[in-house]
Design an enzyme around this catalytic site. Structure first.
Site, mmCIF file in Angstrom:
data_model
loop_
_atom_site.group_PDB
_atom_site.id
_atom_site.type_symbol
_atom_site.label_atom_id
_atom_site.label_comp_id
_atom_site.label_asym_id
_atom_site.label_seq_id
_atom_site.Cartn_x
_atom_site.Cartn_y
_atom_site.Cartn_z
ATOM 1 N N CYS A 47 54.773 14.926 48.423
ATOM 2 C CA CYS A 47 55.778 15.221 49.450
ATOM 3 C C CYS A 47 55.323 14.564 50.756
ATOM 4 O O CYS A 47 54.129 14.381 50.987
ATOM 5 C CB CYS A 47 55.869 16.736 49.617
ATOM 6 S SG CYS A 47 56.843 17.308 51.016
ATOM 7 N N SER A 49 55.074 15.855 53.529
ATOM 8 C CA SER A 49 54.201 16.759 54.292
ATOM 9 C C SER A 49 52.726 16.512 53.951
ATOM 10 O O SER A 49 51.856 16.635 54.816
ATOM 11 C CB SER A 49 54.561 18.219 54.035
ATOM 12 O OG SER A 49 55.918 18.449 54.365
ATOM 13 N N HIS A 52 51.753 13.553 56.004
ATOM 14 C CA HIS A 52 51.501 13.904 57.414
ATOM 15 C C HIS A 52 50.042 14.336 57.602
ATOM 16 O O HIS A 52 49.411 13.997 58.598
ATOM 17 C CB HIS A 52 52.406 15.064 57.861
ATOM 18 C CG HIS A 52 53.867 14.721 57.967
ATOM 19 N ND1 HIS A 52 54.320 13.480 58.297
ATOM 20 C CD2 HIS A 52 54.981 15.492 57.824
ATOM 21 C CE1 HIS A 52 55.654 13.492 58.338
ATOM 22 N NE2 HIS A 52 56.074 14.698 58.043
ATOM 23 N N HIS A 69 51.164 20.616 47.268
ATOM 24 C CA HIS A 69 51.818 21.925 47.424
ATOM 25 C C HIS A 69 53.134 21.976 46.665
ATOM 26 O O HIS A 69 53.983 22.797 46.958
ATOM 27 C CB HIS A 69 52.039 22.196 48.922
ATOM 28 C CG HIS A 69 52.960 21.199 49.551
ATOM 29 N ND1 HIS A 69 52.561 19.935 49.885
ATOM 30 C CD2 HIS A 69 54.272 21.273 49.845
ATOM 31 C CE1 HIS A 69 53.581 19.274 50.381
ATOM 32 N NE2 HIS A 69 54.648 20.055 50.351
ATOM 33 N N CYS A 174 58.563 22.674 46.217
ATOM 34 C CA CYS A 174 58.769 22.281 47.621
ATOM 35 C C CYS A 174 60.073 21.512 47.818
ATOM 36 O O CYS A 174 61.080 22.084 48.181
ATOM 37 C CB CYS A 174 57.603 21.491 48.211
ATOM 38 S SG CYS A 174 57.953 21.111 49.961
HETATM 39 P P1 PAD Z 1 60.481 10.912 52.610
HETATM 40 O O1 PAD Z 1 59.532 10.088 53.370
HETATM 41 O O2 PAD Z 1 60.563 10.756 51.134
HETATM 42 O O3 PAD Z 1 61.973 10.697 53.192
HETATM 43 C C1 PAD Z 1 62.255 10.411 54.540
HETATM 44 C C2 PAD Z 1 63.419 9.429 54.588
HETATM 45 O O4 PAD Z 1 63.755 9.210 55.959
HETATM 46 C C3 PAD Z 1 63.099 8.051 53.994
HETATM 47 O O5 PAD Z 1 64.095 7.701 53.034
HETATM 48 C C4 PAD Z 1 63.112 7.122 55.192
HETATM 49 O O6 PAD Z 1 63.584 5.813 54.874
HETATM 50 C C5 PAD Z 1 64.066 7.848 56.125
HETATM 51 N N1 PAD Z 1 63.918 7.487 57.530
HETATM 52 C C6 PAD Z 1 62.766 7.197 58.209
HETATM 53 N N2 PAD Z 1 63.053 6.932 59.499
HETATM 54 C C7 PAD Z 1 64.392 7.027 59.632
HETATM 55 C C8 PAD Z 1 65.281 6.864 60.728
HETATM 56 N N3 PAD Z 1 64.844 6.543 61.939
HETATM 57 N N4 PAD Z 1 66.617 7.054 60.515
HETATM 58 C C9 PAD Z 1 67.081 7.375 59.283
HETATM 59 N N5 PAD Z 1 66.274 7.548 58.209
HETATM 60 C C10 PAD Z 1 64.952 7.390 58.382
HETATM 61 O O7 PAD Z 1 60.148 12.436 52.995
HETATM 62 P P2 PAD Z 1 60.533 13.844 52.272
HETATM 63 O O8 PAD Z 1 61.934 13.798 51.809
HETATM 64 O O9 PAD Z 1 59.431 14.208 51.331
HETATM 65 O O10 PAD Z 1 60.379 14.810 53.542
HETATM 66 C C11 PAD Z 1 61.242 14.672 54.654
HETATM 67 C C12 PAD Z 1 60.748 15.489 55.821
HETATM 68 O O11 PAD Z 1 60.856 16.883 55.514
HETATM 69 C C13 PAD Z 1 59.275 15.261 56.171
HETATM 70 O O12 PAD Z 1 59.107 15.302 57.588
HETATM 71 C C14 PAD Z 1 58.581 16.432 55.516
HETATM 72 O O13 PAD Z 1 57.345 16.722 56.119
HETATM 73 C C15 PAD Z 1 59.605 17.523 55.754
HETATM 74 C C16 PAD Z 1 59.513 18.707 54.846
HETATM 75 N N6 PAD Z 1 59.834 19.930 55.348
HETATM 76 C C17 PAD Z 1 59.792 21.034 54.556
HETATM 77 C C18 PAD Z 1 60.208 22.336 55.132
HETATM 78 O O14 PAD Z 1 59.968 23.387 54.522
HETATM 79 N N7 PAD Z 1 60.847 22.313 56.285
HETATM 80 C C19 PAD Z 1 59.412 20.953 53.221
HETATM 81 C C20 PAD Z 1 59.128 19.684 52.714
HETATM 82 C C21 PAD Z 1 59.167 18.562 53.518
HETATM 83 ZN ZN ZN Z 2 56.549 19.591 50.716
#
Ligand code: PAD
Ligand code: ZN
Ligand code: ZN
Length: 374
Positions: A47, A49, A52, A69, A174
């Site tokens: 993921c 996260s 990060h 996770h 997740c």
């Molecule tokens: P990912 O990196 O697979 O997807 C992110 C997407 O955003 C990619 O397709 C990128 O191309 C796109 N992107 C990047 N910059 C831009 C921009 N400026 N404009 C438009 N699109 C863009 O990540 P993910 O899907 O695994 O996770 C996404 C976020 O959610 C990440 O910050 C992660 O830490 C967070 C998250 N939050 C929770 C929660 O409980 N809130 C859980 C899991 C992940």
């Molecule tokens: Zn996650």
């Protein structure tokens, strides 16, 4: 079982310090104490996260650490006083636990638990479980699924269907639940509504799936990586936009397309600027914006409060607003009953030894979810 009551030596991906690649190491995992179980992880997703933390973007993380996770596994042994689970059962670890007793757990509107590391990061220090080369190794969110065996507190796992395919339902740990739950649970997307989803990774595409299941009539998917668009359409997006194709801001494009703004917008990237764009894209008077992306801890959000005064709602969603102990088994049975798509999110499967390759695929924008197997 042969290993019951003994220290297990097994394989894990250790991140010795931020900014470095993972090292595959032999780690020692002690037997579970009272109120704990020891689980053999079978499959675990990568993921954003985790990424990060690789880059030191989250506060209060200590290194060396075992990340991961989004896993699923099989119970190896059970500590004293643990009820309702036995060796051989399938479980999904919960990075957001559910103690069932704290003021948040008892509130039906909340899915936070005051025993989670996000609420009580200091609690993690007392619970370090892994050792490697004589050193204590920190855990991520008290679960660390990038290890072949891991210890879970009784509040930090959900028992799931015996027939569930672990290399798919691990995503319910997740990314899938976070995105899907944000649409159906946090935003409560209504039939016939319009939605905008910023970021089409595993989380954003799961929001698309949730909006579609909830009956949204228009789902506008936004990403700067056009290669994500085909899958977004397959999963239910009606329109796909690349902000770089327009000479006006993306929120203006969205407003023009939707008669003044969408009912629901979702930020699934983790950029504070995109969070404001998403808020501005929601319609005044009734629009709701849900923040899901995790931004670097040094970044702060800044916007004109008039955006809220004029009747927009800004919300955040952690793990899709779902209480894990209750919701995760149900999500797994809904998956088994084919109530939603999920398999489409898996683009790559690799052995744990190739974890660094898996993270390179994420960085290059080539994967949605890579599943690592032990
Ligand atoms: P990912 O990196 O697979 O997807 C992110 C997407 O955003 C990619 O397709 C990128 O191309 C796109 N992107 C990047 N910059 C831009 C921009 N400026 N404009 C438009 N699109 C863009 O990540 P993910 O899907 O695994 O996770 C996404 C976020 O959610 C990440 O910050 C992660 O830490 C967070 C998250 N939050 C929770 C929660 O409980 N809130 C859980 C899991 C992940
Ligand atoms: Zn996650
Ligand atoms: Zn609690």
């Amino acid at each position: 079982m042969e290993t019951t009551g003994k220290v297990i030596k097994c394989k894990a991906a250790v991140l010795w310090e931020a900014g470095k690649p993972f090292s595959i190491e032999e780690v020692e995992v002690p037997p579970p104490r009272a109120h704990e179980i020891r689980v053999k992880i079978v499959a675990t997703g990568i993921c954003r996260s985790d990424e990060h933390i690789v880059h030191g973007l989250l506060s209060r993380i200590k290194y060396p650490i075992i990340l991961g996770h989004e896993g699923a596994g099989i119970v190896e042994s059970v500590g004293e006083e643990v009820t309702g689970v036995k060796p051989g059962d399938k479980v999904i670890p919960l990075f957001l636990p559910q103690c069932g007793k704290c003021v948040c757990c008892r509130n039906p509107e909340s899915n936070l638990c005051l025993k989670s590391t996000i609420s009580a990061p200091q609690a993690e220090d007392e619970k370090i479980k892994f050792t490697c080369k004589g050193k204590l190794i920190n855990r991520m969110a008290q679960i660390s699924t990038f290890s072949e065996y891991t210890i879970l507190d009784e509040i930090a796992f959900a028992k799931i269907d015996d027939n569930a395919p672990l290399d798919r339902v691990c995503l319910i740990g997740c990314g899938f639940s976070t995105g899907y739950g944000s649409a159906v649970n946090t935003a409560k997307v209504q039939p016939g509504s319009t939605c905008a989803v910023f970021g089409l990774g595993g989380v954003g595409l799961s929001v698309v799936i949730g909006c579609k299941v909830a009956g949204a009539s228009r789902i506008i998917a936004v990403d700067i990586n056009k290669t994500k668009f085909a899958k977004a359409k397959e999963l239910g997006a009606t329109d796909c936009l690349n902000p770089q194709d327009y000479d006006k801001p993306i929120q203006k494009v969205l407003k023009d397309m939707t008669n003044g703004g969408v009912h629901y917008s979702f930020e699934c990237i983790g950029h504070v600027d995109s969070m404001v764009d998403a808020l501005e894209s929601s319609h005044p008077g009734f629009g709701t914006c849900v923040i899901i992306g995790v931004a670097p801890y040094t970044d702060k959000i800044s916007f004109d409060p008039m955006l809220l005064l004029t009747g927009r709602t800004l919300k955040g969603s952690h793990f899709g607003g779902l209480k894990g102990k209750i919701s995760v088994p149900k999500m797994v049975s809904d998956y088994m009953a084919k109530k939603f798509k999920l398999d489409e999110l898996v683009t790559h499967t690799l052995p744990i030894n190739k974890i660094n390759e898996g993270f390179e695929l994420l960085r290059a924008g080539e994967s949605i979810r890579t599943i690592l197997k032990f």
